[in-house]
Design an enzyme around this catalytic site. Sequence first.
Site, short mmCIF file in Angstrom:
data_model
loop_
_atom_site.label_atom_id
_atom_site.label_comp_id
_atom_site.label_asym_id
_atom_site.label_seq_id
_atom_site.Cartn_x
_atom_site.Cartn_y
_atom_site.Cartn_z
N ASN A 1 0.94 -1.28 0.00
CA ASN A 1 0.09 -0.10 -0.05
C ASN A 1 0.86 1.22 -0.03
O ASN A 1 1.79 1.25 0.55
CB ASN A 1 -0.89 -0.07 1.21
CG ASN A 1 -0.36 0.80 2.33
OD1 ASN A 1 -0.46 1.87 2.42
ND2 ASN A 1 0.08 -0.09 3.39
N ASN B 1 -4.16 6.94 16.91
CA ASN B 1 -2.88 6.93 16.18
C ASN B 1 -2.44 8.34 15.50
O ASN B 1 -3.44 8.87 14.77
CB ASN B 1 -2.71 5.74 15.07
CG ASN B 1 -1.27 5.60 14.25
OD1 ASN B 1 -0.94 6.45 13.75
ND2 ASN B 1 -0.99 4.34 14.30
N CYS C 1 5.76 5.73 9.05
CA CYS C 1 4.93 5.74 7.54
C CYS C 1 6.00 5.89 6.67
O CYS C 1 6.74 6.67 6.32
CB CYS C 1 3.99 6.75 7.51
SG CYS C 1 2.96 6.75 5.91
N THR D 1 4.81 -1.37 8.05
CA THR D 1 5.01 -2.08 6.85
C THR D 1 6.62 -2.23 6.28
O THR D 1 7.31 -1.12 6.56
CB THR D 1 4.21 -1.53 5.66
OG1 THR D 1 4.35 -0.36 5.61
CG2 THR D 1 2.89 -1.76 5.91
N GLY E 1 1.82 -7.77 12.12
CA GLY E 1 2.66 -7.98 10.80
C GLY E 1 2.04 -9.55 10.25
O GLY E 1 2.47 -10.53 10.92
C1 LIG Z 1 -4.00 -0.16 3.85
C2 LIG Z 1 -3.05 0.27 5.03
C3 LIG Z 1 -3.12 1.32 5.77
C4 LIG Z 1 -2.32 1.35 6.60
N1 LIG Z 1 -2.23 2.95 7.30
C5 LIG Z 1 -1.49 3.10 8.44
C6 LIG Z 1 -1.55 4.08 9.40
O1 LIG Z 1 -2.43 5.10 8.82
N2 LIG Z 1 -0.90 4.28 10.31
C7 LIG Z 1 -0.04 3.25 10.98
O2 LIG Z 1 0.42 3.41 11.83
N3 LIG Z 1 -0.05 2.18 10.32
C8 LIG Z 1 -0.69 2.09 9.02
N4 LIG Z 1 -0.60 0.60 8.39
C9 LIG Z 1 0.26 -0.40 8.98
C10 LIG Z 1 -0.52 -1.36 9.68
O3 LIG Z 1 -1.10 -0.60 10.96
C11 LIG Z 1 0.38 -2.49 9.95
O4 LIG Z 1 1.50 -1.92 10.86
C12 LIG Z 1 0.88 -3.34 9.18
O5 LIG Z 1 -0.15 -3.37 8.17
C13 LIG Z 1 1.38 -4.72 9.58
O6 LIG Z 1 0.25 -5.49 10.06
P1 LIG Z 1 -0.71 -6.43 8.98
O7 LIG Z 1 0.29 -7.32 8.26
O8 LIG Z 1 -1.52 -7.29 9.95
O9 LIG Z 1 -1.57 -5.60 8.24
C14 LIG Z 1 -1.38 0.57 7.33
C15 LIG Z 1 -1.45 -0.74 6.68
C16 LIG Z 1 -2.23 -0.92 5.35
C17 LIG Z 1 -2.27 -2.32 5.01
#
Ligand SMILES: Cc1cc2nc3c(=O)[nH]c(=O)nc-3n(C[C@H](O)[C@H](O)[C@H](O)COP(=O)(O)O)c2cc1C
Length: 309
Positions: free
Chosen positions: A70, A100, A131, A199, A249
């Site tokens: 993303n 957040n 980010c 990410t 994650g």
């Molecule tokens: C579409 C999308 C938007 C995200 N937006 C944010 C955000 O605004 N702030 C943040 O701290 N992390 C954001 N993240 C990261 C997630 O909170 C998380 O740390 C990361 O996706 C790993 O977890 P997962 O594999 O379960 O998705 C975003 C992730 C995705 C996929």
Amino acid sequence: MPPDLHTQLGPLSLKNPVMVASGTFGYGQEYDQYFDIGRLGAVVTKSLSKAPRAGNKPPRLVETPAGLLNAIGLQNIGVEAYIAEKAPFLRDRNATVVVNIYGYTPEDYAHLARRVEESGTGHAIEANLSCPNVHDARTSRGATMVSQVPETVLEYTRAIREATSLPLYVKLTPNVLDIRESALAAEEAGADGVSLINTLLGMAIDPETRKPRLANIVGGLSGPAIKPVAVKMVWNAAQVLRIPIIGMGGICTAADAVEFLLAGARAIMVGSMTFRQPDAPMRVLAGLEDYMERHGFKEVSELVGAMEV
Ligand SMILES: Cc1cc2nc3c(=O)[nH]c(=O)nc-3n(C[C@H](O)[C@H](O)[C@H](O)COP(=O)(O)O)c2cc1C
């Protein structure tokens, strides 16, 4: 007796360790039709900035074989609209809310934390210092992500710590050589916990058009592909930290959540999986309770860091 699912994140007690990850759960309303969001350990809001942000140009999402790339670029409604329009719903649902926040300077983060505390619209702050998708941001040391540089983690975390007495969790990037350095910097500056991981940087190219699949070219990879990296980072950080870790994650199932707890996390977040299965956090919660019963664990804390080597 069913197992006790409470977990302690520094000063904040959660009814269970299952949270949702920022940016994958909006401000909670969209998920109301699927389950009672008040049952979550905590709802974590999309990152909020001082002013609303439109985010990056589309395409901003690409599916990969085991995850999601993303480059949303922190699209959000801004903190004031959150306070006025979104927080009342969360309060109505009796949700524990971690807000957040995202800013460009330590002062921005301090302002945001203060507004959340003054308005009574969050039980805790999660500071997104990680980010990967915002290009207009550069720290004084040249990194685009504050948490790539331990010194800036110290500087930013201190500023937020001074601005609020709310529990403070600092969300760190995995795009570093040694996660322990940024995690220790957050602890030294007074954070009540760290959130691991945001990410991993990635990109994808369409061979037919020879163009990048994301308008932003580079994005952040989430989902099952990153789980082993995340588990390792949680384990690495748990060896050196006294403050709690919130792990995330690629968590899709209760077994995934248990892995993070065994590696040393005190709570976990479900992120990308909720796009595939909106009630995934509730399934993880039910599965965790079942796991604890089957294995004779009475409290979550018995599982934390209990990997046997
Ligand atoms: C579409 C999308 C938007 C995200 N937006 C944010 C955000 O605004 N702030 C943040 O701290 N992390 C954001 N993240 C990261 C997630 O909170 C998380 O740390 C990361 O996706 C790993 O977890 P997962 O594999 O379960 O998705 C975003 C992730 C995705 C996929």
